[in-house]
Design an enzyme around this catalytic site. Structure first.
Site, short mmCIF file in Angstrom:
data_model
loop_
_atom_site.label_atom_id
_atom_site.label_comp_id
_atom_site.label_asym_id
_atom_site.label_seq_id
_atom_site.Cartn_x
_atom_site.Cartn_y
_atom_site.Cartn_z
N ARG A 178 33.17 31.33 44.01
CA ARG A 178 34.59 31.48 43.65
C ARG A 178 35.19 30.09 43.47
NH1 ARG A 178 35.42 36.95 44.70
NH2 ARG A 178 36.90 36.84 43.01
N GLN B 240 35.40 30.87 36.92
CA GLN B 240 36.37 31.96 36.79
C GLN B 240 36.11 32.86 35.60
OE1 GLN B 240 40.28 30.21 36.87
NE2 GLN B 240 40.36 30.15 39.10
N ASP C 273 33.33 35.44 36.44
CA ASP C 273 33.50 36.16 37.70
C ASP C 273 33.76 37.65 37.48
OD1 ASP C 273 34.11 37.06 40.22
OD2 ASP C 273 35.45 35.41 40.72
N SER D 276 36.16 39.58 39.99
CA SER D 276 37.59 39.48 39.70
C SER D 276 37.99 40.34 38.51
CB SER D 276 37.98 38.02 39.44
OG SER D 276 37.90 37.25 40.62
N TYR E 168 37.56 35.76 50.03
CA TYR E 168 37.31 36.98 50.78
C TYR E 168 37.80 36.85 52.21
CZ TYR E 168 34.04 38.25 47.06
OH TYR E 168 33.48 38.55 45.86
#
Length: 374
Positions: A121, A126, A129, A132, A228
């Protein structure tokens, strides 16, 4: 390099890992793309759409025989791993910490495996990912499902017959899914509250117009290297229960999103609490696949206990498969471009993204950038 896209076989799955648009982009980059027949049908993509993009429609057996890289969304099952050849590369959400036997099986075949759910992360990752991109949809769809299952409407409504008060929504977990759930419920006019072990999510919650229920975490949930939450202590769980109970018992809709990678989902709502909830309330448990945040949840089932409807699901990816496939495919495209140079894998193990997502390398099981004995 030949990239093979396999049809998803998991029950209820409707997504596809590569869309026609992304297949065309991969083709333009010099990759050959093989698509298993009818892979995109449930996401509204026809075989002819893929053919027009330059991809080749093949049978499953042909893809396993001729592809250098095999792509899926869900983990490869043992029957699929049996079809792998030594040296082949697979990319999917492997959830390797929860599937050690399958990782052993892949290693015995001599294949190489990348796990999309192990993506670090960090800002550089990004656009790769998938957790997400898919969770965003989960948060949105959870609210829509809740609205359908409830016997009330969300917004305040003034009518000649009287005033309808707004529904109350409580959200456990203010990650990607939780934030989208907050935003969606607020747009629909509900009174929204949320709680999370990570106190830094308070500002994000309030910025969306929701109330944050604060529980002193004594640094239990803090982790500067992760988005998380950690597993909470029993003491924290008791304090959270006490702080949240008033809102829980008033809620018309409860959405739970709390998951800890590689471990069972924390139980946040126990049966004794469900007994005290409003008759007709609805719980959408997005963590049901990993055991559930509600003690009474059953994965892929809707149960009614003590007058409360409890829906255990992962929901969004399957139910909005066109959008979910599109986002997953874009993540996959960016990941493939990152891993390769001139259509060949770079194997740059000093790169954090490659190092953390490479789970099995030529038959050797790796973890945390180190090779473990098979």
């Amino acid at each position: 390099m030949n990239i093979g896209v396999l049809k998803e076989t998991q029950k209820g799955e409707r997504r596809v890992s590569i869309t026609p648009k992304i297949a065309e982009q991969l083709k333009n980059k010099g990759f050959e793309v093989f698509i298993e027949e009818d892979s995109g049908i449930k996401s509204s993509y026809k075989n002819s759409d893929y053919s027009k993009s330059g991809a080749q429609i093949r049978t499953k057996e042909d893809i396993f025989k001729n592809a250098d890289v095999l792509i899926k969304i869900n983990p490869f099952d043992n029957s699929e791993i049996d079809l792998l050849k030594k040296g082949q590369i697979i990319i999917a959400q492997l959830f390797h910490k929860s599937h050690p036997k399958e990782m052993q099986h892949i290693s015995q075949v001599g294949a190489t495996a990348f796990s999309m759910d192990a993506m670090p992360r960090i800002s550089r990752a990004q656009d790769m990912d998938v957790l997400s991109s898919q969770s965003n949809l989960a948060g949105y769809k959870a609210v829509i499902l809740g609205a359908y299952e409830m016997t009330k409407i969300f917004p305040l409504m003034m009518t000649a017959a009287g005033t309808i008060t707004p529904s109350r929504v409580l959200i456990y977990g203010v990650g990607v899914a939780g934030l989208q759930a907050i935003a969606t419920a607020k747009r629909l006019g509900a009174i929204v509250e949320a709680t999370d072990i990570r106190l830094e999510t308070k500002e994000q919650t309030e910025s969306l117009g929701a109330k944050f229920i604060t529980v002193n975490n004594e640094d239990e949930g803090e982790d500067m290297n992760s988005v998380y939450a950690k597993v909470a202590s029993e003491d924290y769980a008791r304090r959270q229960q006490k702080a949240v109970n008033k809102s829980l018992f008033q809620a018309d809709l409860v959405i739970t999103t709390a998951m800890v990678p590689g471990r069972r989902s924390p139980v946040l709502i126990k049966e004794d609490q469900v007994k005290q909830m409003k008759n007709g309330a609805v719980i959408i448990d997005l963590a049901a696949a990993q055991g559930g945040n509600c003690e009474l949840s059953e994965f892929n089932k809707t149960v009614v206990k003590h007058g409360v409807k409890i829906i255990g699901t992962t929901i969004a990816p399957e139910s909005v498969s066109t959008n979910a496939s599109d986002l997953y495919a874009k993540n996959m495209y960016n990941y493939l471009i990152h891993l390769t140079d001139d259509n060949q894998f770079k194997w740059d193990l000093k790169d954090e993204i490659t190092d953390e997502t490479l789970i099995v390398f030529n038959g050797e099981i790796r973890q945390n950038g180190k090779t473990e004995e098979i």
